[in-house]
Scaffold this active site. Sequence first.
Site, PDB file in Angstrom:
ATOM      1  N   SER A 242      18.470  30.316   5.083  1.00  8.14           N
ATOM      2  CA  SER A 242      18.271  28.915   4.719  1.00  8.14           C
ATOM      3  C   SER A 242      19.483  28.118   5.168  1.00  8.14           C
ATOM      4  CB  SER A 242      18.100  28.771   3.210  1.00  8.14           C
ATOM      5  OG  SER A 242      18.161  27.421   2.797  1.00  8.14           O
TER       6      SER A 242
ATOM      7  N   TYR B 298      21.253  31.248  -5.027  1.00  7.13           N
ATOM      8  CA  TYR B 298      20.512  31.007  -3.786  1.00  7.13           C
ATOM      9  C   TYR B 298      21.423  30.881  -2.552  1.00  7.13           C
ATOM     10  CZ  TYR B 298      16.658  29.339  -0.870  1.00  7.13           C
ATOM     11  OH  TYR B 298      15.707  29.206   0.116  1.00  7.13           O
TER      12      TYR B 298
END
Length: 269
Positions: free
Chosen positions: A143, A157
């Site tokens: 990401s 995350y």
Amino acid sequence: MTPTSRKLALITGASAGLGATFARAYAARGLDLALVARRADRLEALAAELTAAHGIEALVIPCDLAAWEAERAVMEAVAGRGRAVDVLVNNAGFSIPQSFAAVPWEAQRDFLMTLVVSACGLAHHVIPGMVERGGGAIINVASLAGFSPGMAGHTLYPAAKSLAIKFSESLDEEYRAKGIRVTAVCPGFTHTEFAMANGTQAVMDASPRFFWQSAEAVIETTLRANDRGKVVVVPGWHNKLAAALLHYLPEPIVKAVIRSGSGKYHLEA
């Protein structure tokens, strides 16, 4: 099973979003599929669709990758069909928008098992066979957050996605000469069910439209990059610009900018 010369792509998180789009792209290339996710009904529907459309074989492997040694169960299911994995796509994932201690540890543990432990475990299982056969491909879905500093909410995350990037770079150094192409793809905002699943859909919908990409655009860029042997790919000019700013701006400035905009994605328990 009837012997086949077609290669097999194993895709985790294949029931929706990027995973289903990866499956459609590889089926269109003529690869057989091993589809892994928790939702068996969705996997069955996708397998039927792609088998009918492309004449490929699609193995359905319902599995919760948060379970202990889930990767072993997945690989046993593949081996039980007499197949070996030629392409691995580690795509399964989710996020937890609350503060770290605001949710049970079991949820945080499941996050790490799914995004880190199972992904690394699957890679560890498939690499020896790829080396023996003279090549293969591994795609780790990271990401844009993997380049950013940590912020409140989604606590693990950025760290997990940074690991996916560094893990991919290390695998490339170790196995490029063995014919294995490793790519970490680092998308930004993408039209999938991801935000709906973590409860931030309304906030995401308010973001400017030019920030968004379709899942198809992300996968097209990713496969092209993997074909060329590119290790880290950031799809979309706006995401490339963001990644460059995250890299080159002083960290205090980056943290201040991200802090000012990230609060709306941080949900209270």
